[in-house]
Design an enzyme around this catalytic site. Sequence first.
Site, PDB file in Angstrom:
ATOM      1  CB  THR A  64      39.993  40.917  48.341  1.00 44.80           C
ATOM      2  OG1 THR A  64      39.892  40.894  46.921  1.00 44.80           O
ATOM      3  CG2 THR A  64      38.997  39.911  48.900  1.00 44.80           C
ATOM      4  CG  ASP A  65      38.737  43.848  44.116  1.00 40.16           C
ATOM      5  OD1 ASP A  65      39.171  42.718  44.441  1.00 40.16           O
ATOM      6  OD2 ASP A  65      39.098  44.433  43.072  1.00 40.16           O
ATOM      7  CD  GLU A  66      39.142  38.078  43.707  1.00 39.53           C
ATOM      8  OE1 GLU A  66      38.542  36.997  43.630  1.00 39.53           O
ATOM      9  OE2 GLU A  66      40.348  38.205  43.454  1.00 39.53           O
ATOM     10  CE1 TYR A  89      41.547  35.673  48.815  1.00 34.27           C
ATOM     11  CE2 TYR A  89      40.644  36.541  46.767  1.00 34.27           C
ATOM     12  CZ  TYR A  89      41.367  36.722  47.933  1.00 34.27           C
ATOM     13  OH  TYR A  89      41.904  37.960  48.233  1.00 34.27           O
ATOM     14  CB  SER A  90      35.625  36.062  46.822  1.00 37.59           C
ATOM     15  OG  SER A  90      34.753  35.165  46.189  1.00 37.59           O
ATOM     16  CB  ALA A  91      33.095  32.302  49.965  1.00 30.69           C
ATOM     17  CE  LYS A  93      40.883  38.541  52.700  1.00 27.02           C
ATOM     18  NZ  LYS A  93      41.910  38.719  53.784  1.00 27.02           N
ATOM     19  N   PRO A 144      49.802  31.693  29.402  1.00 30.26           N
ATOM     20  CG  PRO A 144      49.408  30.651  31.459  1.00 30.26           C
ATOM     21  CD  PRO A 144      50.512  31.176  30.591  1.00 30.26           C
ATOM     22  CE1 TYR A 146      42.460  29.766  33.690  1.00 28.47           C
ATOM     23  CE2 TYR A 146      42.840  31.667  35.102  1.00 28.47           C
ATOM     24  CZ  TYR A 146      42.886  30.303  34.885  1.00 28.47           C
ATOM     25  OH  TYR A 146      43.362  29.481  35.874  1.00 28.47           O
ATOM     26  NE  ARG A 153      39.802  40.062  38.244  1.00 30.57           N
ATOM     27  CZ  ARG A 153      38.715  39.650  37.578  1.00 30.57           C
ATOM     28  NH1 ARG A 153      38.014  40.517  36.859  1.00 30.57           N
ATOM     29  NH2 ARG A 153      38.335  38.383  37.647  1.00 30.57           N
ATOM     30  N   GLY A 222      33.523  30.242  37.441  1.00 34.85           N
ATOM     31  CA  GLY A 222      33.141  31.403  38.247  1.00 34.85           C
ATOM     32  C   GLY A 222      34.063  32.585  38.110  1.00 34.85           C
ATOM     33  CG  HIS A 223      37.582  34.426  35.279  1.00 32.89           C
ATOM     34  ND1 HIS A 223      38.458  34.290  34.218  1.00 32.89           N
ATOM     35  CD2 HIS A 223      38.117  35.399  36.059  1.00 32.89           C
ATOM     36  CE1 HIS A 223      39.454  35.126  34.360  1.00 32.89           C
ATOM     37  NE2 HIS A 223      39.270  35.820  35.464  1.00 32.89           N
TER      38      HIS A 223
END
Length: 286
Positions: A64-66, A89-91, A93, A144, A146, A153, A222-223
Site C-alpha cells: 500500500t501507499d500508506e 495497519y500501515s506499520a 504492511k 459520516p 471525518y 486520497r 493519526g489520519h
Amino acid sequence: MRKLFEEHDFLGVMHLAAESHVDRSIVDPMAFVQTNVNGTVVLLQEAATAWGNDPTRRFHHISTDEVFGALGPDGAFVEESPYQPNSPYSASKAASDHFVRAWGETYGLSYVITNCTNNYGPYQFPEKLIPVVIDRALRREPVPVYGEGSNIRDWLYVEDHCRALRLVFDEGTVDSTYCIGGEEELSNLELVELILDTLDELQGNDPQSSRSLISFVTDRPGHDFRYAMDISHIKDSLGWKPSIDITSGIRATVSWYLENQIWAERVTGDDHDSFQSEWYKERGDE
C-alpha cells in the site's frame, strides 16, 4: 501452506491477503500483526522452502501507499520514498514489505513488490468508505465524513489495478518495487459528494439532494493528510497506466451496488462463506 506448496508445485505466489481497515487496526492492532506480518512470513518461508532460489518462481507481494506516511499539499511517493507508517495497519504492511525484501536478500527468493493507492469498485467489503456511503444514502441515514473531509486520497479502479498486478507478475523486474496509482486525487468530501450525486442521478432524485445526508464526525487518530503516487516507473518500464477515470469508475461502482444490494447485506453475516460460494457459482465468477 506447506502441504499446498507440495501438492500444487506453484510457479508463483500473488499475495493479496491482508487486514486493511485502518479504523479496525486502531482498535485491534494484534489482528493486523497476525495476518499482515505473521501471515506474510509463513508464505515467504514456505515459498523459499519449496523453491529455493529458483529464478523462474516469483513471489509478488501487494502492499500500500500508506507505508510511506503522509504527504503535504505537493509531491508524490516514488519507489525510493522512505517508510514512515503512521497507523497500526500501515506499520504492519511496512513490516511485511521488509520481510519480503529480507527473504530475497537472505534466501535468494525472487520477488516483486507493488504499492498501490486506494482501490474501489464492485465487491468491496461493506466497511470501506465507498460502500458505507452508498449504504447509508440508500437508507437515508447520516453519511459520516471525518473532520472537515479535507484529507486527500488517490483512487484506482480495481480492474485497472488487476491489470497492473498481472503485468508486474509476468514482466516486472525481479527484486524490485512498482508504485501503482490512479492519478485521481480527491478530498474525502469531494469523493462523498461525487458518490451521492451519482446515486441521485441513477435513482432519479433531485440533483445533489443527498448531500444533505453528509455528517461531519470527529477525525480518527493519526489520519494522514494526503497520499499520491508517481507512477512514472511502471508507465515507462511496463507501459501500464490507468484507463478508468474516477467519474466513470464511481458510476460503475454505484450501479453495481444498486443492482447487488443483497450481496452487501449478506456478505457480513454469519453464513458469509457459504453465501459467497453460492453467489459466485451462480454467476460464473468462481
